[in-house]
Design a protein around this motif. Sequence first.
Motif, PDB file in Angstrom:
ATOM      1  N   GLU A 180       0.816  -1.211   0.000  1.00  0.00           N
ATOM      2  CA  GLU A 180       0.000   0.000   0.000  1.00  0.00           C
ATOM      3  C   GLU A 180       0.850   1.262   0.000  1.00  0.00           C
ATOM      4  OE1 GLU A 180      -0.508  -2.613   1.797  1.00  0.00           O
ATOM      5  OE2 GLU A 180      -2.482  -3.314   1.173  1.00  0.00           O
ATOM      6  N   SER A 181       2.113   1.152   0.414  1.00  0.00           N
ATOM      7  CA  SER A 181       2.973   2.334   0.490  1.00  0.00           C
ATOM      8  C   SER A 181       4.356   1.991  -0.050  1.00  0.00           C
ATOM      9  CB  SER A 181       3.082   2.818   1.942  1.00  0.00           C
ATOM     10  OG  SER A 181       3.990   3.898   2.030  1.00  0.00           O
ATOM     11  N   PRO A 182       4.880   2.789  -0.994  1.00  0.00           N
ATOM     12  CA  PRO A 182       6.200   2.483  -1.573  1.00  0.00           C
ATOM     13  C   PRO A 182       7.352   2.768  -0.616  1.00  0.00           C
ATOM     14  CG  PRO A 182       5.354   4.550  -2.442  1.00  0.00           C
ATOM     15  CD  PRO A 182       4.261   3.970  -1.606  1.00  0.00           C
ATOM     16  N   MET A 183       7.112   3.580   0.427  1.00  0.00           N
ATOM     17  CA  MET A 183       8.204   3.947   1.323  1.00  0.00           C
ATOM     18  C   MET A 183       8.555   2.798   2.263  1.00  0.00           C
ATOM     19  SD  MET A 183       6.716   6.218   4.428  1.00  0.00           S
ATOM     20  CE  MET A 183       8.201   5.795   5.304  1.00  0.00           C
ATOM     21  N   VAL A 184       9.757   2.818   2.771  1.00  0.00           N
ATOM     22  CA  VAL A 184      10.242   1.810   3.706  1.00  0.00           C
ATOM     23  C   VAL A 184      10.276   2.421   5.095  1.00  0.00           C
ATOM     24  CG1 VAL A 184      12.195   0.360   4.359  1.00  0.00           C
ATOM     25  CG2 VAL A 184      11.610   0.660   1.941  1.00  0.00           C
ATOM     26  N   LEU A 185       9.729   1.686   6.075  1.00  0.00           N
ATOM     27  CA  LEU A 185       9.788   2.124   7.464  1.00  0.00           C
ATOM     28  C   LEU A 185      11.120   1.653   8.031  1.00  0.00           C
ATOM     29  CD1 LEU A 185       8.090   3.559   9.632  1.00  0.00           C
ATOM     30  CD2 LEU A 185       7.277   1.314  10.357  1.00  0.00           C
ATOM     31  N   GLU A 186      11.959   2.625   8.370  1.00  0.00           N
ATOM     32  CA  GLU A 186      13.311   2.294   8.788  1.00  0.00           C
ATOM     33  C   GLU A 186      13.331   1.645  10.172  1.00  0.00           C
ATOM     34  OE1 GLU A 186      15.782   2.544   6.851  1.00  0.00           O
ATOM     35  OE2 GLU A 186      14.932   3.771   5.236  1.00  0.00           O
ATOM     36  N   GLU A 187      14.449   0.982  10.450  1.00  0.00           N
ATOM     37  CA  GLU A 187      14.641   0.350  11.754  1.00  0.00           C
ATOM     38  C   GLU A 187      14.711   1.409  12.852  1.00  0.00           C
ATOM     39  OE1 GLU A 187      18.043  -2.404  13.973  1.00  0.00           O
ATOM     40  OE2 GLU A 187      18.043  -2.163  11.784  1.00  0.00           O
ATOM     41  N   ARG A 188      14.052   1.118  13.985  1.00  0.00           N
ATOM     42  CA  ARG A 188      14.034   1.953  15.188  1.00  0.00           C
ATOM     43  C   ARG A 188      13.236   3.241  15.024  1.00  0.00           C
ATOM     44  NH1 ARG A 188      15.432  -1.094  19.587  1.00  0.00           N
ATOM     45  NH2 ARG A 188      17.125  -2.508  18.983  1.00  0.00           N
ATOM     46  N   GLU A 189      12.514   3.399  13.929  1.00  0.00           N
ATOM     47  CA  GLU A 189      11.657   4.572  13.810  1.00  0.00           C
ATOM     48  C   GLU A 189      10.452   4.405  14.732  1.00  0.00           C
ATOM     49  OE1 GLU A 189      11.951   6.989   9.849  1.00  0.00           O
ATOM     50  OE2 GLU A 189      11.174   4.986   9.421  1.00  0.00           O
ATOM     51  N   LYS A 190      10.061   5.525  15.361  1.00  0.00           N
ATOM     52  CA  LYS A 190       8.993   5.481  16.349  1.00  0.00           C
ATOM     53  C   LYS A 190       7.654   5.851  15.711  1.00  0.00           C
ATOM     54  CE  LYS A 190      11.977   6.459  20.312  1.00  0.00           C
ATOM     55  NZ  LYS A 190      12.212   7.327  21.493  1.00  0.00           N
ATOM     56  N   LEU A 191       6.614   5.120  16.148  1.00  0.00           N
ATOM     57  CA  LEU A 191       5.277   5.301  15.596  1.00  0.00           C
ATOM     58  C   LEU A 191       4.305   5.704  16.693  1.00  0.00           C
ATOM     59  CD1 LEU A 191       5.013   2.072  13.394  1.00  0.00           C
ATOM     60  CD2 LEU A 191       5.557   4.379  12.609  1.00  0.00           C
ATOM     61  N   SER A 192       3.442   6.654  16.364  1.00  0.00           N
ATOM     62  CA  SER A 192       2.308   6.988  17.219  1.00  0.00           C
ATOM     63  C   SER A 192       1.047   6.484  16.520  1.00  0.00           C
ATOM     64  CB  SER A 192       2.224   8.500  17.439  1.00  0.00           C
ATOM     65  OG  SER A 192       1.076   8.823  18.202  1.00  0.00           O
ATOM     66  N   LEU A 193       0.215   5.768  17.247  1.00  0.00           N
ATOM     67  CA  LEU A 193      -0.988   5.174  16.661  1.00  0.00           C
ATOM     68  C   LEU A 193      -2.121   6.190  16.709  1.00  0.00           C
ATOM     69  CD1 LEU A 193      -0.789   1.675  18.395  1.00  0.00           C
ATOM     70  CD2 LEU A 193       0.548   2.574  16.475  1.00  0.00           C
ATOM     71  N   ILE A 194      -2.675   6.517  15.526  1.00  0.00           N
ATOM     72  CA  ILE A 194      -3.689   7.573  15.447  1.00  0.00           C
ATOM     73  C   ILE A 194      -5.100   7.005  15.423  1.00  0.00           C
ATOM     74  CG2 ILE A 194      -4.545   9.494  14.058  1.00  0.00           C
ATOM     75  CD1 ILE A 194      -1.703   9.910  13.080  1.00  0.00           C
ATOM     76  N   GLY A 195      -5.356   6.012  14.587  1.00  0.00           N
ATOM     77  CA  GLY A 195      -6.714   5.485  14.496  1.00  0.00           C
ATOM     78  C   GLY A 195      -6.819   4.362  13.489  1.00  0.00           C
ATOM     79  N   LEU A 196      -8.031   3.850  13.343  1.00  0.00           N
ATOM     80  CA  LEU A 196      -8.324   2.777  12.397  1.00  0.00           C
ATOM     81  C   LEU A 196      -9.221   3.314  11.300  1.00  0.00           C
ATOM     82  CD1 LEU A 196      -9.155  -0.098  14.911  1.00  0.00           C
ATOM     83  CD2 LEU A 196      -7.026   0.205  13.655  1.00  0.00           C
ATOM     84  N   GLU A 197      -9.053   2.788  10.099  1.00  0.00           N
ATOM     85  CA  GLU A 197      -9.956   3.147   9.011  1.00  0.00           C
ATOM     86  C   GLU A 197     -10.043   1.994   8.021  1.00  0.00           C
ATOM     87  OE1 GLU A 197      -7.967   5.749   5.716  1.00  0.00           O
ATOM     88  OE2 GLU A 197      -7.509   6.678   7.662  1.00  0.00           O
ATOM     89  N   GLU A 198     -11.091   2.020   7.218  1.00  0.00           N
ATOM     90  CA  GLU A 198     -11.318   0.971   6.230  1.00  0.00           C
ATOM     91  C   GLU A 198     -11.237   1.553   4.836  1.00  0.00           C
ATOM     92  OE1 GLU A 198     -14.663  -1.526   6.689  1.00  0.00           O
ATOM     93  OE2 GLU A 198     -14.316  -1.930   8.825  1.00  0.00           O
ATOM     94  N   SER A 199     -10.688   0.759   3.923  1.00  0.00           N
ATOM     95  CA  SER A 199     -10.578   1.173   2.526  1.00  0.00           C
ATOM     96  C   SER A 199     -10.662  -0.065   1.652  1.00  0.00           C
ATOM     97  CB  SER A 199      -9.253   1.908   2.284  1.00  0.00           C
ATOM     98  OG  SER A 199      -9.108   2.234   0.911  1.00  0.00           O
ATOM     99  N   GLN A 200     -11.607  -0.061   0.714  1.00  0.00           N
ATOM    100  CA  GLN A 200     -11.808  -1.173  -0.215  1.00  0.00           C
ATOM    101  C   GLN A 200     -11.983  -2.504   0.524  1.00  0.00           C
ATOM    102  OE1 GLN A 200      -8.488  -1.013  -2.936  1.00  0.00           O
ATOM    103  NE2 GLN A 200      -9.310   0.778  -4.015  1.00  0.00           N
ATOM    104  N   GLY A 201     -12.745  -2.454   1.618  1.00  0.00           N
ATOM    105  CA  GLY A 201     -13.062  -3.666   2.356  1.00  0.00           C
ATOM    106  C   GLY A 201     -11.967  -4.159   3.278  1.00  0.00           C
ATOM    107  N   LYS A 202     -10.861  -3.422   3.419  1.00  0.00           N
ATOM    108  CA  LYS A 202      -9.768  -3.840   4.296  1.00  0.00           C
ATOM    109  C   LYS A 202      -9.581  -2.820   5.413  1.00  0.00           C
ATOM    110  CE  LYS A 202      -6.036  -5.616   2.648  1.00  0.00           C
ATOM    111  NZ  LYS A 202      -4.753  -5.796   1.932  1.00  0.00           N
TER     112      LYS A 202
END
Length: 533
Positions: free
Chosen positions: A77-99
Amino acid sequence: MEQSWNSYINSLTQNFLPRQVEVTEGNYFSGKFQLIADPVPFETVADLVHSVHVTQCSTTHRSPLCFQNLIPISTAESPMVLEEREKLSLIGLEESQGKRFLRCEVLGKKPPLRLLLPMDCRGQFQECQEDQLHTVDTIIRSKLLAGRQRKIRAAAGHCLRSLSPLVPEDFSGHLILHPYFSVMAFLPGEVQVAIPSDLDIYVTDITDLGNRSFKTMTMKQIYSIEKSKFPLRIKIMSVTLAQNRTGRSKTFPLKCGQLLTILRTQEVKKFIAAEIFKGKKRRHFLIPYTYQGMVLRKGRYFNSVSDVAIAMHSGQLRFQSSKDYTSNTEPCASFTAKECFLALKKDVVSADIQGEMHRVEVLKCHNITTNTPVKLPLFAEGDFLELADDAGPGTLQELCKIKSLPCHIKVISPDPSMVRDPLYETEELRIENVITEQSLIAKDGTWSEDIYSSFSEDIYSSLSEDTFEIPVEKINSEVLIVEECPWLRDLRKETNVAVQNIEEISEAESLTFSNYMIAPHPPPCPPKPRSLS
């Protein structure tokens, strides 16, 4: 008015009890604590979402916890690479095309970088350690991880001994939280209850099995459901056994909480039979129509000529007398023991009784022994035995296709499918009639779609091994429909016949089942001269 728990308790008297309260806020422990990050990473986004509280379709709310990915990942779904040790904040859930996707923000990026991670995205998402201090109340409300323990450490200068005298004065370790929850739930009938988390019960999550009300149904109502809806999974909520005329309830292999797979409805045929011992009835049975024991037809017993006449509804029959009879009425015949007759039809004759003419009902017969026609009065008693045709051994089904009921049989070999065949022990059986019971064909336990996909060729042979029938007229259980099973329905194939057992019933029950049973009754009285009447 909001007040502390201690203040509220001290303000109560027995005159104002019981009372209801709502907890609006509270500190379970005084002081500040540091939350120790969980060292075990989550391997998929789905695992992360299952454990951390994340709102649905939110663009402003952020989870109070942040995570770092220990390995680089990329998604379709995304061409970018999530690098090692990068920190994530969880924002929310959403649906797109049944997923479903988890919306995240990569911390430390300018401008802010947001991305969508699918539920099946694999990584090593580990909770980040934070330095901020919290009250235990805050940790319990917003920082628990479902299915995992939480550890806390007291802030510097805070003495844990104030919590309990059992804590050593120089203790510097951590505490493990064991929260106690109370769940508000609705029982069938819209009854609201509070269920404590330490209750010793087992549950199954059926949220994704469809929106179903808690309205219970009876077995009869399940039977009346459209046939295309089967198979169904049901749960037994209560069991009430139907009572027979004697007031006794029959045992049945159902219990509250039991899960059953109802495969289909079926009208099940059964024979009604009575054991005959020395000419008298004893036990009564319901015999499966599929009974495979081998039987021989035997003759019926008749006390009087009138009983023979009643049994002739199916046509002519042959019978033999067991004792002598002397007729004092012309033209009625006498007979001796061992004489054989062929019953032809009923008739009425005029007879001279002590100089008076009377109309007498007779049975026209052919005396096989003397080869002469005779007329036997219906009131004559002779302990007659029907002379059955020697058709050879066969099954009950085969016999009943040739001879109409009722008839007498002898079981000469047991049903090979039964460990113990109670009919094989009987001297003689009278098959009264064939009845039809409305039944549900069921299997104990549950089935999953994995079984269907893996064993589609053998699924029905497996299902039929332990299937049994539930007569809906005999059991008044309340049940809940848990799930429809379309993955079984699509096979378009019937299972084998459910396992059926011979059931012993009371005499009163046997009488309610049949319209053709010949009830014993005394023969008609001989006509009397009018001068004596």
